[in-house]
Write a protein that holds these residues in place. Structure first.
Motif, short mmCIF file in Angstrom:
data_model
loop_
_atom_site.label_atom_id
_atom_site.label_comp_id
_atom_site.label_asym_id
_atom_site.label_seq_id
_atom_site.Cartn_x
_atom_site.Cartn_y
_atom_site.Cartn_z
N CYS A 237 0.84 -1.21 0.00
CA CYS A 237 0.00 0.00 0.00
C CYS A 237 0.87 1.26 0.00
O CYS A 237 0.55 2.25 -0.67
N GLU A 238 1.96 1.22 0.74
CA GLU A 238 2.88 2.35 0.75
C GLU A 238 3.48 2.56 -0.63
O GLU A 238 3.61 3.71 -1.10
N GLU A 239 3.84 1.46 -1.27
CA GLU A 239 4.41 1.55 -2.62
C GLU A 239 3.38 2.13 -3.60
O GLU A 239 3.73 2.94 -4.47
N LEU A 240 2.12 1.70 -3.46
CA LEU A 240 1.07 2.23 -4.34
C LEU A 240 0.84 3.71 -4.10
O LEU A 240 0.68 4.50 -5.05
N ASP A 241 0.82 4.10 -2.83
CA ASP A 241 0.65 5.52 -2.50
C ASP A 241 1.80 6.35 -3.06
O ASP A 241 1.59 7.45 -3.62
N ASP A 242 2.99 5.83 -2.92
CA ASP A 242 4.17 6.55 -3.41
C ASP A 242 4.11 6.69 -4.93
O ASP A 242 4.38 7.77 -5.49
N ALA A 243 3.72 5.58 -5.60
CA ALA A 243 3.62 5.63 -7.07
C ALA A 243 2.52 6.59 -7.49
O ALA A 243 2.66 7.32 -8.48
N LYS A 244 1.42 6.60 -6.75
CA LYS A 244 0.30 7.50 -7.07
C LYS A 244 0.72 8.96 -6.93
O LYS A 244 0.43 9.80 -7.79
N HIS A 245 1.43 9.27 -5.84
CA HIS A 245 1.87 10.65 -5.63
C HIS A 245 2.86 11.08 -6.69
O HIS A 245 2.81 12.23 -7.19
N LYS A 246 3.75 10.19 -7.07
CA LYS A 246 4.72 10.52 -8.11
C LYS A 246 4.02 10.76 -9.44
O LYS A 246 4.39 11.67 -10.19
#
Length: 253
Positions: A237-246
Motif C-alpha cells: 500500500c505504501e508503494e502504491l501511494d508513493d507511485a500514485k503521488h509521483k
C-alpha cells in the motif's frame, strides 16, 4: 484289661487325630490369611490403576476437545486468504504480478491446510489412545472383579471351623484343577495387566504433552504468518501511494 487298653489306645488315637486336624486347620487358616493379603494387595493395585486410567482418559478427552476447536479456528483466516487471492486475480494486467503480498497469502493458505492436516492426524491419534485406555481399563476392571469375588470366597472359607453347621464334604474339592494357575502365574497375570495399563497411561500422558506443544506451535505459526501478510499488504500500500503521488506530481508538470 484288654478292653480297657483298647479303649485307651482308641482315645489316644482320637486325640492324636483331633490334634493333627487342629494343626492342619490352623495351617489352612494361616495360608488363607496370607492368601487374603495377596488378593487385597492386587485388588488395591488394580483399583488404583483403574482410577488413574479413568482420570487420564478424561484429561486426554479435554485435550481432544481443544484439538477439535483448533481445527475449526483457521476456517475464517483460510477463507479470508483465498478470498484475497481471488480478488487480486481481478487486477488489471499491468498490476497483475506475483508480488510479495501474493506470496505471503499463498504461504498462509498452505500453512493453514498443513495445520489442519496435522490436527486431523493428532485427533485420530487421540481417539485411538482413548480407546486403548478404555480397553485396558476394562481388562483391569474384570481382573479387579475376579479378585473381589475370590476375596469374598476365601474370606468366607477362613471363617469356617469344626463347629460350622453349613458345611458339606465334597470329594472332588481336594483335587487340583488342570486349568488352575500357580501363585506365581496368578500374580503375574495381574502384574501384566497393570504393566500394560501403565504403558498406555504413559503413552496418553506423552500424547497430551505433544498436543500442548502442537497447539502452541500452531498458534505461533499462524500469528507470525498473519503478521507477515499484514506487513506485505502495508508495504504494498505504501508503494502504491508513493507511485500514485509521483504520478500525480508528474501530471501536474
Amino acid at each position: 484289661e484288654q478292653a480297657e487298653r483298647g479303649r485307651a489306645e482308641a482315645k489316644e488315637l482320637a486325640e492324636h487325630a483331633a490334634a493333627t486336624a487342629r494343626r492342619a486347620q490352623q495351617d489352612s487358616v494361616a495360608t488363607l490369611g496370607q492368601r487374603l493379603q495377596d488378593i487385597h494387595f492386587w485388588k488395591a493395585e488394580l483399583q488404583k490403576e483403574i482410577e488413574d486410567l479413568d482420570a487420564e482418559t478424561g484429561l486426554l478427552a479435554a485435550q481432544k476437545l481443544r484439538l477439535e476447536k483448533a481445527l475449526d479456528a483457521p476456517e475464517g483466516p483460510y477463507a479470508l486468504a483465498t478470498d484475497n487471492l481471488q480478488c487480486r486475480e481481478r487486477r488489471q494486467p499491468p498490476d497483475l504480478v506475483t508480488d510479495e503480498v501474493e506470496r505471503e497469502l499463498l504461504k498462509e493458505a498452505e500453512l493453514i491446510r498443513n495445520i489442519q492436516e496435522l490436527l486431523k492426524r493428532t485427533l485420530m491419534q487421540a481417539g485411538n489412545q482413548m480407546r486403548l485406555n478404555r480397553d485396558h481399563k476394562e481388562v483391569c476392571e474384570m481382573d479387579w472383579s475376579d479378585k473381589v469375588e475370590t476375596y469374598n470366597i476365601d474370606d468366607k472359607c477362613g471363617r469356617y471351623s469344626d463347629q460350622s453347621t453349613n458345611i458339606q464334604f465334597h470329594p472332588s474339592s481336594v483335587k487340583f484343577e488342570e486349568s488352575a494357575s500357580t501363585p506365581e502365574t496368578w500374580a503375574k497375570f495381574s502384574h501384566d495387566n497393570i504393566y500394560r495399563a501403565e504403558r498406555e497411561k504413559l503413552a496418553s500422558i506423552n500424547l497430551r504433552a505433544l498436543i500442548d506443544n502442537i497447539l502452541h506451535d500452531v498458534s505461533q505459526d499462524l500469528r507470525m504468518q498473519c503478521a507477515a501478510v499484514n506487513e506485505a499488504f502495508a508495504k504494498h500500500c505504501e508503494e502504491l501511494d508513493d507511485a500514485k503521488h509521483k504520478l500525480e506530481h508528474h501530471l501536474k508538470k
